[in-house]
Scaffold this active site. Structure first.
Site, PDB file in Angstrom:
ATOM      1  N   THR A 217       0.783  -1.158   0.002  1.00  0.00           N
ATOM      2  CA  THR A 217       0.015  -0.041   0.077  1.00  0.00           C
ATOM      3  C   THR A 217       0.752   1.181  -0.049  1.00  0.00           C
ATOM      4  OG1 THR A 217      -0.099  -0.083   2.369  1.00  0.00           O
ATOM      5  CG2 THR A 217      -2.064  -0.982   1.162  1.00  0.00           C
ATOM      6  N   THR A 220      -0.388   4.597  -1.928  1.00  0.00           N
ATOM      7  CA  THR A 220      -1.817   4.471  -2.197  1.00  0.00           C
ATOM      8  C   THR A 220      -2.543   5.809  -2.272  1.00  0.00           C
ATOM      9  OG1 THR A 220      -2.266   3.963   0.143  1.00  0.00           O
ATOM     10  CG2 THR A 220      -2.743   2.151  -1.385  1.00  0.00           C
ATOM     11  N   GLY A 221      -2.034   6.805  -1.404  1.00  0.00           N
ATOM     12  CA  GLY A 221      -2.677   8.186  -1.332  1.00  0.00           C
ATOM     13  C   GLY A 221      -2.403   8.918  -2.529  1.00  0.00           C
TER      14      GLY A 221
HETATM   15  N1  LIG Z   1      -5.941  -1.943   2.437  1.00  0.00           N
HETATM   16  C1  LIG Z   1      -6.702  -1.386   1.491  1.00  0.00           C
HETATM   17  N2  LIG Z   1      -7.667  -1.980   0.805  1.00  0.00           N
HETATM   18  C2  LIG Z   1      -8.275  -1.366   0.017  1.00  0.00           C
HETATM   19  N3  LIG Z   1      -8.423   0.010  -0.200  1.00  0.00           N
HETATM   20  C3  LIG Z   1      -7.203   0.499   0.612  1.00  0.00           C
HETATM   21  C4  LIG Z   1      -6.401   0.029   1.487  1.00  0.00           C
HETATM   22  N4  LIG Z   1      -5.746   0.801   2.076  1.00  0.00           N
HETATM   23  C5  LIG Z   1      -5.882   2.020   1.226  1.00  0.00           C
HETATM   24  N5  LIG Z   1      -6.932   1.989   0.513  1.00  0.00           N
HETATM   25  C6  LIG Z   1      -7.470   3.098  -0.477  1.00  0.00           C
HETATM   26  O1  LIG Z   1      -6.520   3.696  -1.151  1.00  0.00           O
HETATM   27  C7  LIG Z   1      -6.800   5.231  -0.930  1.00  0.00           C
HETATM   28  C8  LIG Z   1      -5.780   5.860  -0.256  1.00  0.00           C
HETATM   29  O2  LIG Z   1      -5.946   6.017   1.036  1.00  0.00           O
HETATM   30  P1  LIG Z   1      -4.959   6.068   2.425  1.00  0.00           P
HETATM   31  O3  LIG Z   1      -5.806   6.325   3.612  1.00  0.00           O
HETATM   32  O4  LIG Z   1      -4.046   4.790   2.397  1.00  0.00           O
HETATM   33  O5  LIG Z   1      -3.980   7.251   1.910  1.00  0.00           O
HETATM   34  P2  LIG Z   1      -2.517   7.665   2.315  1.00  0.00           P
HETATM   35  O6  LIG Z   1      -2.632   7.396   3.610  1.00  0.00           O
HETATM   36  O7  LIG Z   1      -2.522   8.887   1.903  1.00  0.00           O
HETATM   37  O8  LIG Z   1      -1.531   6.904   1.433  1.00  0.00           O
HETATM   38  P3  LIG Z   1       0.090   6.922   1.410  1.00  0.00           P
HETATM   39  O9  LIG Z   1       0.579   5.714   1.933  1.00  0.00           O
HETATM   40  O10 LIG Z   1       0.259   7.316   0.020  1.00  0.00           O
HETATM   41  O11 LIG Z   1       0.333   8.169   2.119  1.00  0.00           O
HETATM   42  C9  LIG Z   1      -8.260   5.282  -0.438  1.00  0.00           C
HETATM   43  O12 LIG Z   1      -9.211   5.265  -1.569  1.00  0.00           O
HETATM   44  C10 LIG Z   1      -8.402   4.086   0.270  1.00  0.00           C
HETATM   45  O13 LIG Z   1      -9.753   3.628   0.629  1.00  0.00           O
END
Ligand SMILES: Nc1ncnc2c1ncn2[C@@H]1O[C@H](COP(=O)(O)OP(=O)(O)OP(=O)(O)O)[C@@H](O)[C@H]1O
Ligand SMILES: Cc1ncc(CO)c(N)n1
Length: 301
Positions: A217, A220-221
Site C-alpha cells: 500500500t 496509495t494516497g
Molecule cells: N488495504 C486497503 N484496501 C483497499 N483500499 C485501500 C486500502 N488501503 C488504502 N486504500 C484506499 O487507498 C486510498 C488511499 O488511502 P490511504 O488512507 O491509504 O491514503 P494515504 O495514507 O494518503 O496513502 P500514502 O501511503 O500514500 O500516504 C483510499 O481510496 C483508500 O480507500
C-alpha cells in the site's frame, strides 16, 4: 492518448520524487499514463526512499520549483493539477502564487505529511502556510485520517467526528473534501471495509470498498489523488472521478499482492486497466436529521 475536443488531455503533478518508484512523482506519472493522460511534473524534493524507509531528503529551492512550474505552464499547460509532498512553507508559497498567476483550475491538494514508513515529508511550520495559502485554491482536498487530524487540530476517532472534520476543512476553502479511510482502526487490527468520506460543501457521500489485507500500500494516497486529477482532466465530474480513482487504487493494490518488490510496504501495481465509473463502487448519500446526519440512499456512480 485521450483526446478532448481534439486536444491531448494533460495533467500535472507538483510533488516529491520517490527513488523507490512507489509513491510521489513516480506514482503520479504512472497513474496519469494508466488513465491515458499526458503527464508533466514539477519536483519539490528528492527522497532517497525504498519500501522500508526514507533515508534522506534533498529539497529544491523555491526559485527552482517556480522555474519548473513556469517552464511547463508557459508551453504545455494542463487541464488539471495535483500537489503532493511540498516539504516546506517557502515551496508552498511559490506554488500557491504560481497557481493563482496562471489561473489554474481543477486543483487537487493531497496534503502529504508523513510516509508509510513514518518519516516527515512536510515541516511542522509549513502546516499553517498550507492552510492559509493552498487550501483556499483547492477544488479537492484529499487528507488521510492523521492529516485531517493535524489540519483540524483535534483527534478523529468516530464517524461523527469525521463528518465534523470534513465540514471544518471545507470551511478553509476547498470545494470538496475527501477524508480517506486507509488508516482507520489501525490500532485495533484491520476492519473489513475502507470508507472514504466525501463532502461537497452541502452533501456527504461515502465510498465503501473491501479492505484488501495487504502491505503493498506504499503510495496509495498519491495514486488516489493522481487518479482523481486524471479523471478531472478527462472532464469527469468529481463523483465519477473519485469513484474511478477508488476502483483504480483497489485494483492496483490487488494486482500487487504477489509482488516481490522490496521488503516493506511494497508499491501498488499501476499496470491495471482503468474502470471509468461503471457503478462498481458502492456509496451512500446522507441527509440531515435531528441536527445530525443520517445515512440513507445507496448510490452508484
Ligand atoms: N488495504 C486497503 N484496501 C483497499 N483500499 C485501500 C486500502 N488501503 C488504502 N486504500 C484506499 O487507498 C486510498 C488511499 O488511502 P490511504 O488512507 O491509504 O491514503 P494515504 O495514507 O494518503 O496513502 P500514502 O501511503 O500514500 O500516504 C483510499 O481510496 C483508500 O480507500
Ligand atoms: C515522495 C513521496 N511523496 C509522498 C509519499 C506518501 O506516500 C511518499 N512516501 N513519498
Amino acid at each position: 492518448m485521450y483526446l478532448n475536443n481534439g486536444s491531448v488531455v494533460r495533467a500535472m503533478t507538483i510533488a516529491g520524487s520517490d527513488s523507490g518508484g512507489g509513491a510521489g512523482i513516480q506514482a503520479d506519472l504512472k497513474t496519469f499514463a494508466a488513465f491515458d493522460v499526458y503527464g508533466s511534473s514539477c519536483i519539490t524534493a528528492l527522497t532517497a526512499q525504498n519500501t522500508l524507509d526514507v533515508l534522506g531528503i534533498m529539497e529544491m529551492t523555491p526559485e527552482f520549483v517556480q522555474l519548473q512550474l513556469q517552464s511547463i505552464l508557459d508551453d504545455i499547460g494542463t487541464h488539471a493539477l495535483k500537489t503532493g509532498m511540498l516539504s516546506n512553507e517557502n515551496i508552498i508559497h511559490v506554488v500557491a502564487q504560481t497557481l493563482q498567476q496562471y489561473k489554474i483550475t481543477n486543483i487537487v491538494v493531497d496534503p502529504v505529511m508523513i510516509s508509510k514508513s513514518g518519516k516527515s515529508l512536510l515541516s511542522y511550520s509549513a502546516i499553517q502556510a498550507m492552510k492559509e495559502q493552498l487550501l483556499p485554491l483547492a477544488d479537492i482536498l484529499t487528507p488521510n485520517l492523521p492529516e485531517a487530524e493535524t489540519l483540524c487540530g483535534y483527534p478523529i476517532t468516530t464517524f461523527e467526528q469525521c463528518l465534523q472534520a470534513a465540514q471544518d476543512l471545507a470551511s478553509l476553502g476547498p470545494r470538496i473534501v475527501i477524508i480517506k479511510g486507509g488508516h482507520a482502526n489501525e490500532g485495533d487490527g484491520p476492519s473489513s471495509h475502507v470508507v472514504d468520506l466525501v463532502f461537497d460543501g452541502e452533501n456527504f457521500t461515502s465510498f465503501h470498498s473491501p479492505r484488501i489485507p495487504s502491505h503493498k500500500t506504499h503510495g496509495t494516497g498519491c495514486t488516489f489523488s493522481a487518479a482523481i486529477t486524471a479523471g478531472l482532466a478527462r472532464g469527469m465530474n468529481f463523483l465519477n472521478a473519485i469513484a474511478s480513482a477508488k476502483s483504480f487504487v483497489q485494483d492496483a493494490i490487488e494486482a500487487a499482492t504477489d509482488w516481490d518488490v522490496g521488503n516493506g510496504y511494497g508499491p501498488t501495481n499501476h499496470s491495471v486497466a482503468i474502470r471509468i465509473a461503471e457503478g462498481v463502487v458502492a456509496g451512500y448519500s446522507y441527509i440531515r436529521k435531528d441536527g445530525g446526519w443520517m445515512r440513507c440512499e445507496e448510490i452508484s456512480v
